[in-house]
Design a protein around this motif. Sequence first.
Motif, PDB file in Angstrom:
ATOM      1  N   SER A   1       0.838  -1.208   0.000  1.00 46.52           N
ATOM      2  CA  SER A   1       0.000   0.000   0.000  1.00 46.52           C
ATOM      3  C   SER A   1       0.867   1.251   0.000  1.00 46.52           C
ATOM      4  O   SER A   1       0.529   2.263  -0.622  1.00 46.52           O
ATOM      5  N   ALA A   2       2.005   1.189   0.675  1.00 44.92           N
ATOM      6  CA  ALA A   2       2.925   2.337   0.674  1.00 44.92           C
ATOM      7  C   ALA A   2       3.514   2.552  -0.711  1.00 44.92           C
ATOM      8  O   ALA A   2       3.695   3.699  -1.155  1.00 44.92           O
ATOM      9  N   VAL A   3       3.814   1.455  -1.407  1.00 41.54           N
ATOM     10  CA  VAL A   3       4.314   1.568  -2.786  1.00 41.54           C
ATOM     11  C   VAL A   3       3.261   2.238  -3.663  1.00 41.54           C
ATOM     12  O   VAL A   3       3.563   3.160  -4.432  1.00 41.54           O
ATOM     13  N   SER A   4       2.013   1.769  -3.551  1.00 40.13           N
ATOM     14  CA  SER A   4       0.933   2.343  -4.347  1.00 40.13           C
ATOM     15  C   SER A   4       0.735   3.820  -4.027  1.00 40.13           C
ATOM     16  O   SER A   4       0.513   4.643  -4.927  1.00 40.13           O
ATOM     17  N   GLN A   5       0.817   4.159  -2.750  1.00 42.08           N
ATOM     18  CA  GLN A   5       0.631   5.546  -2.347  1.00 42.08           C
ATOM     19  C   GLN A   5       1.734   6.443  -2.912  1.00 42.08           C
ATOM     20  O   GLN A   5       1.463   7.540  -3.404  1.00 42.08           O
ATOM     21  N   ARG A   6       2.977   5.987  -2.854  1.00 42.14           N
ATOM     22  CA  ARG A   6       4.084   6.780  -3.383  1.00 42.14           C
ATOM     23  C   ARG A   6       3.960   6.948  -4.893  1.00 42.14           C
ATOM     24  O   ARG A   6       4.247   8.022  -5.439  1.00 42.14           O
ATOM     25  N   LEU A   7       3.548   5.890  -5.565  1.00 42.90           N
ATOM     26  CA  LEU A   7       3.388   5.978  -7.014  1.00 42.90           C
ATOM     27  C   LEU A   7       2.268   6.944  -7.379  1.00 42.90           C
ATOM     28  O   LEU A   7       2.432   7.775  -8.288  1.00 42.90           O
TER      29      LEU A   7
END
Length: 308
Positions: free
Chosen positions: A33-39
Amino acid sequence: MKDLDLASLDCLTALADERSFERAAQRLAITQSAVSQRLRSLESQVGQLLVVRSRPLRLSEPGKVLLRYARQLQAMRTDMARELGSRVAMDERIAIAVNADSLATWVLPALDRVVQDGLNQGFGLELVVDDQDFTHDWLRQGEVLGCVSTVRQALRGCAVQTLGVMRYVAVASPAFCAKRLPQGLFEGNFASTPFLVFNRKDDSQALWVSKAFGVRQPRLQERYVPSSEAYVRAVCMGWGVGVAPELQVRPLIQSGELQVLRPEISVDVTLYWHQWKLLTEQTAAPARVALLDQIGQALAAGAKLALA
């Protein structure tokens, strides 16, 4: 455009390398979810879609442009850490693309000193392998910071230098020649003679036949062996005729394990080194040569010793 978030750019490079959100999260030691948020944050900042959510995922054209920028920033951070005497972050590495024949012959000895000197600093080196006519695409797409290629023209923002000429010769085992080519290889029998081919991108055999017999777009009996070392071994075992780097098969020719067919015919491939010009090159009197420049210098020196 405001300054881009470094963590989000690192996320983009991880996605480009790993081709999935799960593996990118594992590499960055964060949640998916953190990866998705940063992207999403990065895409919102630039106002364009950067990643196509497919399986495996791939970068959009704007994503490739941003990836080139992100990789250059990573290379600059690596150089800064070296300047300060600090260890480089484990997930940061310099990626370059080379062709398999160069990797099997002169590239590793050329890079040995750079790699050995960097062991204590922890920097990572990634060698991406592709046909020499296609390594340039990796550079254009931002996947690597440098490449060994047959392309002469430099991309905008890149520097290029000539490395040398890799000469390819046709070879076969003495037993194969005695059994299949008692009268030698000539225009009347090349079409029925098996030729070894590295992969479907490899056209060295067709180029050699065209040059030897004046045949345009020859149709050959092909046997595919997609490894430089295994390719030469298969030639020695009598699987067929190989068109291989003279540098690689020279010891086998000298020992009698292979013999050259039509020694007057060769295919000469000029190789070039391309690399992105990093912002660090604009600084005055740097205390240490940038790592990417060191790699380029090492390859140029190694090629000068090994290639024609």
